[in-house]
Design a protein around this motif. Structure first.
Motif, PDB file in Angstrom:
ATOM      1  N   GLU A  50      33.168   5.027 -26.916  1.00 37.56           N
ATOM      2  CA  GLU A  50      33.072   5.955 -25.783  1.00 37.56           C
ATOM      3  C   GLU A  50      32.499   7.290 -26.221  1.00 37.56           C
ATOM      4  O   GLU A  50      31.705   7.916 -25.512  1.00 37.56           O
ATOM      5  CB  GLU A  50      34.460   6.134 -25.172  1.00 37.56           C
ATOM      6  N   HIS A  51      32.863   7.713 -27.431  1.00 36.05           N
ATOM      7  CA  HIS A  51      32.342   8.975 -27.946  1.00 36.05           C
ATOM      8  C   HIS A  51      30.824   8.902 -28.089  1.00 36.05           C
ATOM      9  O   HIS A  51      30.100   9.840 -27.706  1.00 36.05           O
ATOM     10  CB  HIS A  51      33.006   9.275 -29.292  1.00 36.05           C
ATOM     11  N   TYR A  52      30.305   7.794 -28.634  1.00 38.92           N
ATOM     12  CA  TYR A  52      28.863   7.661 -28.806  1.00 38.92           C
ATOM     13  C   TYR A  52      28.153   7.542 -27.452  1.00 38.92           C
ATOM     14  O   TYR A  52      27.025   8.022 -27.295  1.00 38.92           O
ATOM     15  CB  TYR A  52      28.542   6.465 -29.698  1.00 38.92           C
ATOM     16  N   VAL A  53      28.789   6.884 -26.506  1.00 36.44           N
ATOM     17  CA  VAL A  53      28.188   6.783 -25.167  1.00 36.44           C
ATOM     18  C   VAL A  53      28.037   8.174 -24.562  1.00 36.44           C
ATOM     19  O   VAL A  53      26.983   8.525 -23.998  1.00 36.44           O
ATOM     20  CB  VAL A  53      29.041   5.877 -24.260  1.00 36.44           C
ATOM     21  N   GLU A  54      29.082   8.988 -24.650  1.00 38.86           N
ATOM     22  CA  GLU A  54      29.010  10.342 -24.111  1.00 38.86           C
ATOM     23  C   GLU A  54      28.003  11.188 -24.887  1.00 38.86           C
ATOM     24  O   GLU A  54      27.304  12.022 -24.307  1.00 38.86           O
ATOM     25  CB  GLU A  54      30.394  10.982 -24.181  1.00 38.86           C
ATOM     26  N   LEU A  55      27.937  10.974 -26.196  1.00 39.95           N
ATOM     27  CA  LEU A  55      27.020  11.771 -27.029  1.00 39.95           C
ATOM     28  C   LEU A  55      25.557  11.491 -26.672  1.00 39.95           C
ATOM     29  O   LEU A  55      24.710  12.383 -26.745  1.00 39.95           O
ATOM     30  CB  LEU A  55      27.291  11.451 -28.512  1.00 39.95           C
ATOM     31  N   THR A  56      25.253  10.267 -26.286  1.00 43.32           N
ATOM     32  CA  THR A  56      23.856   9.885 -25.994  1.00 43.32           C
ATOM     33  C   THR A  56      23.576   9.809 -24.500  1.00 43.32           C
ATOM     34  O   THR A  56      22.533   9.275 -24.086  1.00 43.32           O
ATOM     35  CB  THR A  56      23.561   8.511 -26.640  1.00 43.32           C
ATOM     36  N   ASP A  57      24.470  10.343 -23.693  1.00 46.85           N
ATOM     37  CA  ASP A  57      24.310  10.244 -22.243  1.00 46.85           C
ATOM     38  C   ASP A  57      23.029  10.927 -21.777  1.00 46.85           C
ATOM     39  O   ASP A  57      22.279  10.394 -20.942  1.00 46.85           O
ATOM     40  CB  ASP A  57      25.533  10.852 -21.552  1.00 46.85           C
ATOM     41  N   HIS A  85       7.772   6.294 -31.967  1.00 52.71           N
ATOM     42  CA  HIS A  85       8.417   7.599 -32.079  1.00 52.71           C
ATOM     43  C   HIS A  85       9.905   7.491 -32.396  1.00 52.71           C
ATOM     44  O   HIS A  85      10.597   8.514 -32.500  1.00 52.71           O
ATOM     45  CB  HIS A  85       8.218   8.377 -30.766  1.00 52.71           C
ATOM     46  N   PHE A  86      10.388   6.272 -32.544  1.00 55.71           N
ATOM     47  CA  PHE A  86      11.792   6.049 -32.892  1.00 55.71           C
ATOM     48  C   PHE A  86      11.872   5.454 -34.301  1.00 55.71           C
ATOM     49  O   PHE A  86      11.048   4.613 -34.671  1.00 55.71           O
ATOM     50  CB  PHE A  86      12.465   5.101 -31.882  1.00 55.71           C
ATOM     51  N   ARG A  87      12.878   5.859 -35.044  1.00 64.85           N
ATOM     52  CA  ARG A  87      13.053   5.350 -36.403  1.00 64.85           C
ATOM     53  C   ARG A  87      13.919   4.094 -36.430  1.00 64.85           C
ATOM     54  O   ARG A  87      14.281   3.605 -37.503  1.00 64.85           O
ATOM     55  CB  ARG A  87      13.707   6.434 -37.275  1.00 64.85           C
ATOM     56  N   TYR A  88      14.239   3.569 -35.254  1.00 67.75           N
ATOM     57  CA  TYR A  88      15.073   2.381 -35.175  1.00 67.75           C
ATOM     58  C   TYR A  88      14.535   1.532 -34.013  1.00 67.75           C
ATOM     59  O   TYR A  88      13.828   2.027 -33.131  1.00 67.75           O
ATOM     60  CB  TYR A  88      16.538   2.741 -34.960  1.00 67.75           C
ATOM     61  N   PRO A  89      14.870   0.231 -33.984  1.00 73.14           N
ATOM     62  CA  PRO A  89      14.328  -0.659 -32.932  1.00 73.14           C
ATOM     63  C   PRO A  89      14.891  -0.323 -31.551  1.00 73.14           C
ATOM     64  O   PRO A  89      16.078  -0.035 -31.405  1.00 73.14           O
ATOM     65  CB  PRO A  89      14.764  -2.054 -33.382  1.00 73.14           C
ATOM     66  N   ILE A  90      14.005  -0.378 -30.557  1.00 79.66           N
ATOM     67  CA  ILE A  90      14.418  -0.315 -29.149  1.00 79.66           C
ATOM     68  C   ILE A  90      13.693  -1.442 -28.422  1.00 79.66           C
ATOM     69  O   ILE A  90      12.529  -1.749 -28.723  1.00 79.66           O
ATOM     70  CB  ILE A  90      14.090   1.055 -28.512  1.00 79.66           C
ATOM     71  N   GLU A  91      14.385  -2.073 -27.491  1.00 81.84           N
ATOM     72  CA  GLU A  91      13.770  -3.182 -26.763  1.00 81.84           C
ATOM     73  C   GLU A  91      14.469  -3.385 -25.423  1.00 81.84           C
ATOM     74  O   GLU A  91      15.610  -2.964 -25.233  1.00 81.84           O
ATOM     75  CB  GLU A  91      13.848  -4.464 -27.589  1.00 81.84           C
ATOM     76  N   LEU A  92      13.736  -4.041 -24.535  1.00 78.97           N
ATOM     77  CA  LEU A  92      14.282  -4.438 -23.239  1.00 78.97           C
ATOM     78  C   LEU A  92      14.700  -5.897 -23.311  1.00 78.97           C
ATOM     79  O   LEU A  92      13.925  -6.764 -23.768  1.00 78.97           O
ATOM     80  CB  LEU A  92      13.228  -4.252 -22.141  1.00 78.97           C
ATOM     81  N   ARG A  93      15.942  -6.160 -22.903  1.00 86.78           N
ATOM     82  CA  ARG A  93      16.456  -7.525 -22.933  1.00 86.78           C
ATOM     83  C   ARG A  93      17.148  -7.807 -21.602  1.00 86.78           C
ATOM     84  O   ARG A  93      17.612  -6.882 -20.928  1.00 86.78           O
ATOM     85  CB  ARG A  93      17.425  -7.705 -24.084  1.00 86.78           C
ATOM     86  N   SER A  94      17.230  -9.071 -21.284  1.00 92.83           N
ATOM     87  CA  SER A  94      17.935  -9.432 -20.052  1.00 92.83           C
ATOM     88  C   SER A  94      19.429  -9.235 -20.254  1.00 92.83           C
ATOM     89  O   SER A  94      19.936  -9.346 -21.372  1.00 92.83           O
ATOM     90  CB  SER A  94      17.626 -10.880 -19.670  1.00 92.83           C
ATOM     91  N   ALA A  95      20.116  -8.958 -19.162  1.00 91.94           N
ATOM     92  CA  ALA A  95      21.551  -8.670 -19.243  1.00 91.94           C
ATOM     93  C   ALA A  95      22.334  -9.807 -19.870  1.00 91.94           C
ATOM     94  O   ALA A  95      23.214  -9.571 -20.722  1.00 91.94           O
ATOM     95  CB  ALA A  95      22.085  -8.324 -17.853  1.00 91.94           C
ATOM     96  N   PRO A  96      22.102 -11.086 -19.530  1.00 91.85           N
ATOM     97  CA  PRO A  96      22.886 -12.163 -20.168  1.00 91.85           C
ATOM     98  C   PRO A  96      22.631 -12.277 -21.664  1.00 91.85           C
ATOM     99  O   PRO A  96      23.506 -12.694 -22.414  1.00 91.85           O
ATOM    100  CB  PRO A  96      22.425 -13.419 -19.426  1.00 91.85           C
ATOM    101  N   ASP A  97      21.398 -11.899 -22.124  1.00 92.33           N
ATOM    102  CA  ASP A  97      21.068 -12.069 -23.547  1.00 92.33           C
ATOM    103  C   ASP A  97      21.829 -11.104 -24.455  1.00 92.33           C
ATOM    104  O   ASP A  97      21.993 -11.370 -25.645  1.00 92.33           O
ATOM    105  CB  ASP A  97      19.563 -11.875 -23.765  1.00 92.33           C
ATOM    106  N   ALA A 118      28.591   0.913 -25.891  1.00 90.05           N
ATOM    107  CA  ALA A 118      28.236   1.022 -27.324  1.00 90.05           C
ATOM    108  C   ALA A 118      29.091   0.044 -28.116  1.00 90.05           C
ATOM    109  O   ALA A 118      30.226  -0.269 -27.736  1.00 90.05           O
ATOM    110  CB  ALA A 118      28.447   2.443 -27.816  1.00 90.05           C
ATOM    111  N   TRP A 119      28.509  -0.414 -29.229  1.00 94.89           N
ATOM    112  CA  TRP A 119      29.218  -1.326 -30.136  1.00 94.89           C
ATOM    113  C   TRP A 119      29.047  -0.785 -31.553  1.00 94.89           C
ATOM    114  O   TRP A 119      27.942  -0.711 -32.065  1.00 94.89           O
ATOM    115  CB  TRP A 119      28.641  -2.739 -29.987  1.00 94.89           C
ATOM    116  N   VAL A 131      25.028  -0.024 -31.871  1.00 98.03           N
ATOM    117  CA  VAL A 131      24.140  -0.609 -30.850  1.00 98.03           C
ATOM    118  C   VAL A 131      24.486   0.044 -29.512  1.00 98.03           C
ATOM    119  O   VAL A 131      25.641   0.007 -29.070  1.00 98.03           O
ATOM    120  CB  VAL A 131      24.304  -2.132 -30.763  1.00 98.03           C
ATOM    121  N   LEU A 132      23.448   0.676 -28.897  1.00 97.05           N
ATOM    122  CA  LEU A 132      23.621   1.349 -27.592  1.00 97.05           C
ATOM    123  C   LEU A 132      22.981   0.501 -26.493  1.00 97.05           C
ATOM    124  O   LEU A 132      21.845   0.013 -26.646  1.00 97.05           O
ATOM    125  CB  LEU A 132      22.967   2.742 -27.634  1.00 97.05           C
ATOM    126  N   TYR A 133      23.717   0.338 -25.421  1.00 97.20           N
ATOM    127  CA  TYR A 133      23.242  -0.489 -24.295  1.00 97.20           C
ATOM    128  C   TYR A 133      23.093   0.402 -23.051  1.00 97.20           C
ATOM    129  O   TYR A 133      24.044   1.084 -22.657  1.00 97.20           O
ATOM    130  CB  TYR A 133      24.230  -1.610 -24.002  1.00 97.20           C
TER     131      TYR A 133
END
Length: 456
Positions: A50-57, A85-97, A118-119, A131-133
């Protein structure tokens, strides 16, 4: 010194490394205590997520607004333009995946409700995998950001590498300063022990050292004093006994001579001659005991003079040759052979070697002499020789290789022991080898004129 320093240094470095591991492990256990219940651990993980979710809101809001400015079919290309422009992977995935079996329940619940989640998974004491969703409303897709938190190894090396090197250097300097005095005192103690083992019973060490080295030094000095006192008492007793025996022996000699002159019976004279012979052997034993005692380690140093070894050996052979008329005694020596030593004691040593060879030789004895950096006298015989395993024993007092103690095969067992002590007093050595003649070779060797140091 080097071995002591390296052992201390390696030991302390290992101890510091173990301490660091224990500290970090303890901190990790406090963060994720093993005694906590599964529900408590899950609540703690949910709180961190929850802390990371709020931090990246705010970041998520900007990304969502940027994607809404484009039709959904262009979102893939938009995210692809963002990726460099990101130093880490970002991608679009379907919700079930994005729903994985091992995903925590609180993360799964938020994603199924279409909420940001967040996980957090621990990767090590100083880093975490996050991992941020970001579910995109009305699209059935989720923007996933996969990143590692915590400084990378190269950054840690850059930040702390120099400090670690300085720490190790200071640690090494401190250990060197601490171990050098200890090594110096221990080396002095070892030198004193070696000197004591060589027969210098007056060896002592300085006790002004840190404990427990000082205690060891005091114990060593006490032991050395007891040994010296015991040796002095033994030597004094031996000399006293020898001197006390001289008087009754002299009286026996006189009484036997007077009795032999007064008694004419042939049978009585035979008994008296045998008694006189026994008294003579007792007198010889007393003389050898006195000579052995005078050469005790720690006694006053011998008087060294320059002498010609050839003259000394020739004089010994000339005196002893008549005792074995059936033997050929040869001298192989340069003329002259200059050496340094105490003439009386060296003559005694050479005489004992020649007498030993005369007792065991069958027909031939050779005395070889050489002088130079070391003075050497070798006496060879063609007798039965000495077994290799027993060659060191012959220089011990009262040690004889023959099982019997008859006078026909040997003396009292002090002759070669006296030879050994004479060589010790001349900083040399006495040894035994096999002879070219087939028997034994006894060798005297001591430093020549340039290096001679006559002592105990």
């Amino acid at each position: 010194m080097n071995n002591l320093f390296l052992r201390f240094y390696a030991g302390i470095v290992v101890a510091l490394a173990l301490a660091a591991v224990l500290v970090v492990g303890s901190a990790a256990r406090r963060t994720h205590p093993s005694t906590a219940s599964p529900a408590e651990l899950e609540a703690q993980a949910a709180q961190i997520a929850e802390h990371y979710v709020e931090l990246t809101d705010g970041n998520h809001w900007l990304m969502q607004e940027a994607l809404r400015a484009h039709p959904p079919e262009q979102w893939e290309s938009v995210v692809a333009r963002w990726q460099p422009h990101f130093r880490y992977p970002i991608e679009l995935r379907s919700a079930p995946d994005v729903l994985e079996p091992e995903m925590p329940a609180f993360t799964r619940r938020r994603l199924e409700a279409g909420e940001k989640a967040a996980w957090v998974r621990a990767r090590g004491p100083a880093s975490e995998h996050l991992v941020l969703y970001l579910p995109l409303e009305g699209s059935g897709r989720v923007l996933v950001q996969d990143l590692d938190l915590g400084p990378p190894v190269e950054v840690l090396i850059e930040l702390f590498g120099r400090d670690l090197v300085v720490l190790l250097l200071l640690l090494g300097l401190a250990i060197l300063v601490l171990t050098r005095p200890i090594a110096r005192h221990v080396n002095r103690l070892a030198d004193a022990a070696s000197t004591l083992g060589d027969g210098r019973l007056d060896a002592r060490v300085n006790t002004s050292a840190p404990e427990p080295v000082a205690h060891l030094a005091r114990c060593f000095n006490a032991m050395a004093e007891r040994l010296e006192r015991s040796a002095d008492e033994q030597q004094a007793t031996l000399q006293a006994i020898s001197h006390e025996l001289r008087t009754p022996i002299a009286r026996l000699h006189f009484a036997l001579e007077a009795s032999a002159a007064a008694i004419e019976a042939k049978e009585a004279r035979v008994h008296l001659d045998g008694m006189a012979k026994d008294v003579g052997e007792m007198e010889a034993l007393v003389e050898e005991l006195l000579a052995y005692a005078r050469l005790q380690p720690g006694a006053p140093p011998l008087e060294a003079v320059t002498l010609d070894l050839v003259d000394l050996v020739e004089g010994v052979v000339q005196d002893l040759a008549p005792l074995s008329p059936n033997l050929s005694i040869e001298i192989d020596a340069p003329a002259p052979a200059v050496a340094v030593g105490d003439p009386r004691h060296l003559r005694r040593a050479v005489c004992n070697l020649v007498r030993n060879a005369q007792r065991h030789a069958r027909a031939r004895v050779i005395v070889r002499v050489s002088a130079g950096a070391r003075a050497v006298v070798m006496v060879d015989d063609d007798g039965p020789g000495i077994p290799p395993e027993q060659r060191a024993r012959i220089f011990l007092p009262f040690e004889r290789l023959d099982a019997s103690r008859s006078r026909s095969t040997g003396g009292h067992g002090l002759g070669l022991a006296i030879v050994h002590r004479v060589m010790q007093a001349h900083a040399g050595c006495a040894s035994a080898e096999s002879s070219d003649l087939g028997g034994a070779r006894l060798i005297l060797s001591w430093p020549g004129p340039a290096e001679t140091r006559v002592e105990r």
